[in-house]
Design an enzyme around this catalytic site. Structure first.
Site, mmCIF file in Angstrom:
data_model
loop_
_atom_site.group_PDB
_atom_site.id
_atom_site.type_symbol
_atom_site.label_atom_id
_atom_site.label_comp_id
_atom_site.label_asym_id
_atom_site.label_seq_id
_atom_site.Cartn_x
_atom_site.Cartn_y
_atom_site.Cartn_z
ATOM 1 N N LYS A 1 -12.919 0.534 -13.800
ATOM 2 C CA LYS A 1 -13.222 -0.815 -13.321
ATOM 3 C C LYS A 1 -13.597 -1.718 -14.497
ATOM 4 C CE LYS A 1 -12.423 -0.159 -8.980
ATOM 5 N NZ LYS A 1 -11.307 -0.834 -8.322
ATOM 6 N N ASP B 1 0.864 -1.189 0.000
ATOM 7 C CA ASP B 1 0.000 0.000 0.000
ATOM 8 C C ASP B 1 0.893 1.229 0.000
ATOM 9 O OD1 ASP B 1 -3.263 0.320 1.142
ATOM 10 O OD2 ASP B 1 -2.002 2.094 0.843
ATOM 11 N N TYR C 1 -14.575 6.694 -13.152
ATOM 12 C CA TYR C 1 -14.261 5.642 -12.179
ATOM 13 C C TYR C 1 -14.826 4.303 -12.648
ATOM 14 C CZ TYR C 1 -14.782 2.778 -7.973
ATOM 15 O OH TYR C 1 -14.762 1.735 -7.082
ATOM 16 N N ARG D 1 -30.452 1.772 -2.278
ATOM 17 C CA ARG D 1 -29.197 1.086 -2.585
ATOM 18 C C ARG D 1 -29.129 -0.233 -1.836
ATOM 19 N NH1 ARG D 1 -29.407 4.629 -5.565
ATOM 20 N NH2 ARG D 1 -27.867 6.197 -6.161
ATOM 21 N N TYR E 1 -18.782 -5.066 -6.004
ATOM 22 C CA TYR E 1 -19.369 -4.673 -4.727
ATOM 23 C C TYR E 1 -20.537 -3.726 -4.941
ATOM 24 C CZ TYR E 1 -14.402 -5.403 -3.319
ATOM 25 O OH TYR E 1 -13.121 -5.852 -3.142
ATOM 26 N N SER F 1 -16.899 -2.997 -9.074
ATOM 27 C CA SER F 1 -17.956 -2.181 -8.490
ATOM 28 C C SER F 1 -19.241 -2.325 -9.283
ATOM 29 C CB SER F 1 -17.501 -0.713 -8.523
ATOM 30 O OG SER F 1 -18.588 0.145 -8.283
ATOM 31 N N ARG G 1 -28.815 14.694 -6.129
ATOM 32 C CA ARG G 1 -27.393 14.887 -6.425
ATOM 33 C C ARG G 1 -27.169 14.473 -7.881
ATOM 34 N NH1 ARG G 1 -23.167 11.492 -2.787
ATOM 35 N NH2 ARG G 1 -24.205 9.776 -3.869
HETATM 36 P P1 NAD Z 1 -9.589 2.654 0.374
HETATM 37 O O1 NAD Z 1 -9.211 3.942 -0.235
HETATM 38 O O2 NAD Z 1 -9.932 2.637 1.818
HETATM 39 O O3 NAD Z 1 -8.453 1.566 0.128
HETATM 40 C C1 NAD Z 1 -7.641 1.576 -1.014
HETATM 41 C C2 NAD Z 1 -6.186 1.477 -0.565
HETATM 42 O O4 NAD Z 1 -5.349 1.505 -1.723
HETATM 43 C C3 NAD Z 1 -5.766 2.623 0.339
HETATM 44 O O5 NAD Z 1 -5.162 2.098 1.505
HETATM 45 C C4 NAD Z 1 -4.763 3.406 -0.507
HETATM 46 O O6 NAD Z 1 -3.743 3.983 0.286
HETATM 47 C C5 NAD Z 1 -4.248 2.353 -1.450
HETATM 48 N N1 NAD Z 1 -3.776 2.858 -2.734
HETATM 49 C C6 NAD Z 1 -4.375 3.786 -3.532
HETATM 50 N N2 NAD Z 1 -3.624 3.986 -4.630
HETATM 51 C C7 NAD Z 1 -2.548 3.170 -4.517
HETATM 52 C C8 NAD Z 1 -1.423 2.934 -5.340
HETATM 53 N N3 NAD Z 1 -1.237 3.592 -6.506
HETATM 54 N N4 NAD Z 1 -0.493 2.040 -4.928
HETATM 55 C C9 NAD Z 1 -0.652 1.374 -3.751
HETATM 56 N N5 NAD Z 1 -1.685 1.580 -2.932
HETATM 57 C C10 NAD Z 1 -2.635 2.457 -3.320
HETATM 58 O O7 NAD Z 1 -10.793 2.072 -0.498
HETATM 59 P P2 NAD Z 1 -11.747 0.838 -0.209
HETATM 60 O O8 NAD Z 1 -13.085 1.370 0.059
HETATM 61 O O9 NAD Z 1 -11.113 -0.096 0.739
HETATM 62 O O10 NAD Z 1 -11.779 0.205 -1.665
HETATM 63 C C11 NAD Z 1 -10.940 -0.873 -2.035
HETATM 64 C C12 NAD Z 1 -11.197 -1.228 -3.489
HETATM 65 O O11 NAD Z 1 -12.565 -1.556 -3.653
HETATM 66 C C13 NAD Z 1 -10.929 -0.084 -4.459
HETATM 67 O O12 NAD Z 1 -10.340 -0.626 -5.625
HETATM 68 C C14 NAD Z 1 -12.296 0.465 -4.768
HETATM 69 O O13 NAD Z 1 -12.361 1.048 -6.033
HETATM 70 C C15 NAD Z 1 -13.137 -0.795 -4.692
HETATM 71 N N6 NAD Z 1 -14.548 -0.518 -4.373
HETATM 72 C C16 NAD Z 1 -14.857 0.161 -3.235
HETATM 73 C C17 NAD Z 1 -16.187 0.438 -2.932
HETATM 74 C C18 NAD Z 1 -16.557 1.203 -1.702
HETATM 75 O O14 NAD Z 1 -17.697 1.622 -1.595
HETATM 76 N N7 NAD Z 1 -15.686 1.389 -0.725
HETATM 77 C C19 NAD Z 1 -17.196 0.012 -3.801
HETATM 78 C C20 NAD Z 1 -16.855 -0.699 -4.950
HETATM 79 C C21 NAD Z 1 -15.503 -0.967 -5.222
HETATM 80 C C1 UD1 Z 2 -21.280 5.812 -4.762
HETATM 81 C C2 UD1 Z 2 -20.585 5.549 -6.063
HETATM 82 C C3 UD1 Z 2 -20.192 4.096 -6.170
HETATM 83 C C4 UD1 Z 2 -19.428 3.644 -4.953
HETATM 84 C C5 UD1 Z 2 -20.277 3.955 -3.706
HETATM 85 C C6 UD1 Z 2 -19.624 3.563 -2.426
HETATM 86 C C7 UD1 Z 2 -21.685 7.113 -7.601
HETATM 87 C C8 UD1 Z 2 -22.492 7.252 -8.839
HETATM 88 N N1 UD1 Z 2 -21.423 5.878 -7.187
HETATM 89 O O1 UD1 Z 2 -22.494 5.101 -4.793
HETATM 90 O O2 UD1 Z 2 -19.383 3.912 -7.300
HETATM 91 O O3 UD1 Z 2 -19.209 2.259 -5.053
HETATM 92 O O4 UD1 Z 2 -20.524 5.353 -3.681
HETATM 93 O O5 UD1 Z 2 -18.435 4.266 -2.234
HETATM 94 O O6 UD1 Z 2 -21.240 8.080 -7.013
HETATM 95 N N2 UD1 Z 2 -27.190 10.171 -0.174
HETATM 96 C C9 UD1 Z 2 -27.884 11.141 0.511
HETATM 97 N N3 UD1 Z 2 -27.172 12.024 1.252
HETATM 98 C C10 UD1 Z 2 -25.817 12.000 1.354
HETATM 99 C C11 UD1 Z 2 -25.114 11.010 0.648
HETATM 100 C C12 UD1 Z 2 -25.836 10.112 -0.111
HETATM 101 O O7 UD1 Z 2 -29.104 11.210 0.446
HETATM 102 O O8 UD1 Z 2 -25.242 12.841 2.047
HETATM 103 C C13 UD1 Z 2 -27.939 9.170 -0.939
HETATM 104 C C14 UD1 Z 2 -27.594 9.091 -2.406
HETATM 105 O O9 UD1 Z 2 -28.401 9.942 -3.156
HETATM 106 C C15 UD1 Z 2 -27.871 7.602 -2.686
HETATM 107 C C16 UD1 Z 2 -27.550 6.912 -1.363
HETATM 108 O O10 UD1 Z 2 -27.628 7.924 -0.369
HETATM 109 O O11 UD1 Z 2 -29.235 7.410 -2.941
HETATM 110 C C17 UD1 Z 2 -26.173 6.287 -1.311
HETATM 111 O O12 UD1 Z 2 -25.197 7.246 -1.692
HETATM 112 P P1 UD1 Z 2 -23.626 6.947 -1.550
HETATM 113 O O13 UD1 Z 2 -23.348 6.387 -0.212
HETATM 114 O O14 UD1 Z 2 -22.899 8.192 -1.960
HETATM 115 O O15 UD1 Z 2 -23.376 5.772 -2.584
HETATM 116 P P2 UD1 Z 2 -23.767 5.685 -4.141
HETATM 117 O O16 UD1 Z 2 -24.042 7.012 -4.704
HETATM 118 O O17 UD1 Z 2 -24.789 4.611 -4.287
#
Ligand code: NAD
Ligand code: UD1
Length: 333
Positions: free
Chosen positions: A151, A30, A147, A229, A175, A123, A290
């Site tokens: 993916k 990381d 983004y 969601r 996810y 994602s 939004r």
């Molecule tokens: P996060 O930011 O908490 O974790 C990602 C980690 O990758 C961090 O620790 C960061 O320091 C590290 N990182 C970033 N760029 C890097 C690089 N160039 N080299 C090495 N390390 C690097 O995010 P997360 O929520 O744990 O997400 C993990 C993965 O899951 C990501 O690929 C994200 O796109 C994917 N994902 C997350 C969500 C979500 O809602 N959290 C949803 C769908 C997919």
């Molecule tokens: C977003 C990302 C998605 C990512 C996910 C989790 C987009 C289009 N997608 O999803 O790629 O995997 O985050 O990190 O951005 N909401 C409110 N008030 C707030 C925040 C959110 O009402 O302050 C609502 C949004 O309108 C939505 C729901 O809550 O209906 C979830 O929002 P959020 O947690 O931001 O996730 P996504 O938008 O679904």
């Protein structure tokens, strides 16, 4: 040895906790761009075992080669990446560089060093906007932000690799909306800067850090007008990775799985679940929609249940309680 890129991040750290607790050897790579080295200590506190930690960038082939040549990991779980949708619109090149370029570089290094099992963090954003729910793995793809495209492209690289080199075994995990935190209260999503997602904003309002959170739109064609969601607990999500990794011990080729609960929850339902689970009211105000948000989407997780034996077990109450416990602990630190 299991290589976990992004292992100090939110989701990766929960997977590391499960791997370590199961007695596996874990090496984290990381660059700490969105996490802290203290997570390595926390993992040791939580599991009694310490992972190896290599600070570096997944775009750095020289660094990765040193790590892979020394450790010869049997499997890689690739979490490292950038994940903020709005930021990806402003800085697309950074997103393609890290999420696509970083993945390709990592795969090349693994290819040269004998690793052939790979689990990838994708994602639900790869799916095209649709009114047909639930989303299955066969639903049409069509990201609508940079983004999502990163993916999509990384998934395509993995499909092409598995087709060209049959010894590769790949699981692509899509996810839905991960929330919550580790039951110890020691691992979770560290609030760096202003959060964009619903759960951290809800927690900020509950803690009084902000006066209220915004409900983005109460005029969607959903059961109560707010967005719906498929929220799943990060511990359930982490378990899905263990099941996928195990599946690849015998399953050849590239496999795609949705990881979600299969049930949609609205913003107002989440706020109510939060109040019921924590006893704390998170004040809110209704705001305009939004830009870029969809009304409703949720998964069909049937394939993951059928092929991986995985099913999300935790409830919205668990998600809210654990998110809130971690949030309060962070505020206290
Ligand atoms: P996060 O930011 O908490 O974790 C990602 C980690 O990758 C961090 O620790 C960061 O320091 C590290 N990182 C970033 N760029 C890097 C690089 N160039 N080299 C090495 N390390 C690097 O995010 P997360 O929520 O744990 O997400 C993990 C993965 O899951 C990501 O690929 C994200 O796109 C994917 N994902 C997350 C969500 C979500 O809602 N959290 C949803 C769908 C997919
Ligand atoms: C977003 C990302 C998605 C990512 C996910 C989790 C987009 C289009 N997608 O999803 O790629 O995997 O985050 O990190 O951005 N909401 C409110 N008030 C707030 C925040 C959110 O009402 O302050 C609502 C949004 O309108 C939505 C729901 O809550 O209906 C979830 O929002 P959020 O947690 O931001 O996730 P996504 O938008 O679904």
């Amino acid at each position: 040895m299991i290589l976990v890129t992004g292992g100090t991040g939110y989701i990766g750290s929960h997977v590391c906790a499960l791997l370590l607790a199961a007695g596996r050897e874990v090496a984290i790579v990381d660059n700490l761009s969105n996490s802290g080295a203290d997570v390595v200590d926390r993992l040791e506190t939580v599991t009694g075992r310490r992972p190896l930690f290599h600070r570096g960038d997944v775009r750095d082939a020289g660094f990765l080669t040193e790590v892979a040549a020394k450790l010869r990991p049997e499997c890689a779980l690739h979490f490292a990446g950038l994940k903020a949708v709005a930021e990806s619109v402003r800085q697309p090149l950074a997103y393609y560089d890290v999420n696509v370029g970083g993945t390709a570089t990592l795969l090349k290094v693994l290819q040269q060093n004998g690793t052939r099992r790979f689990v990838f963090s994708s994602s639900a954003t790869v799916y095209a906007p649709s009114e047909v729910m639930p989303l299955t793995e066969e639903s049409p793809l069509g990201p609508y932000n940079p983004y999502g495209w990163t993916k999509f492209m990384a998934e395509q690289i993995l499909r092409d690799l598995a087709a060209a080199a049959p010894d590769w075994r790949v699981a692509v995990l899509r996810y839905f909306n991960p929330v919550g935190a580790h039951e110890s209260g020691l691992l979770g999503e560290k609030p760096l800067g202003t959060p964009n997602n619903l759960m951290p904003r809800l927690c900020d309002a509950a803690a009084g850090r902000t006066p209220r959170f915004s409900v983005f739109g109460l005029d969607y064609p959903t059961r109560d007008g707010s967005g719906v969601r498929d929220y799943l607990h990060v511990t359930d999500l982490a378990l899905g990775h263990i099941r996928a990794m195990e599946h690849l011990e015998t399953a050849a080729g590239a496999h795609v799985y949705n990881l979600g609960t299969g049930t949609g929850l609205s913003v107002l339902e989440m706020a109510a679940a939060f109040r019921a689970a924590t006893g704390v009211e998170a004040p809110y105000e209704v705001c305009p929609r939004r830009p870029g948000d969809l009304a409703e989407y949720y998964s069909s997780p049937a394939k993951a249940e059928r092929e991986l034996g995985w099913k999300a077990e935790k409830t919205p109450a668990d998600m809210c309680r654990d998110a809130w416990a971690f949030h309060r602990r962070c505020l206290a630190d």
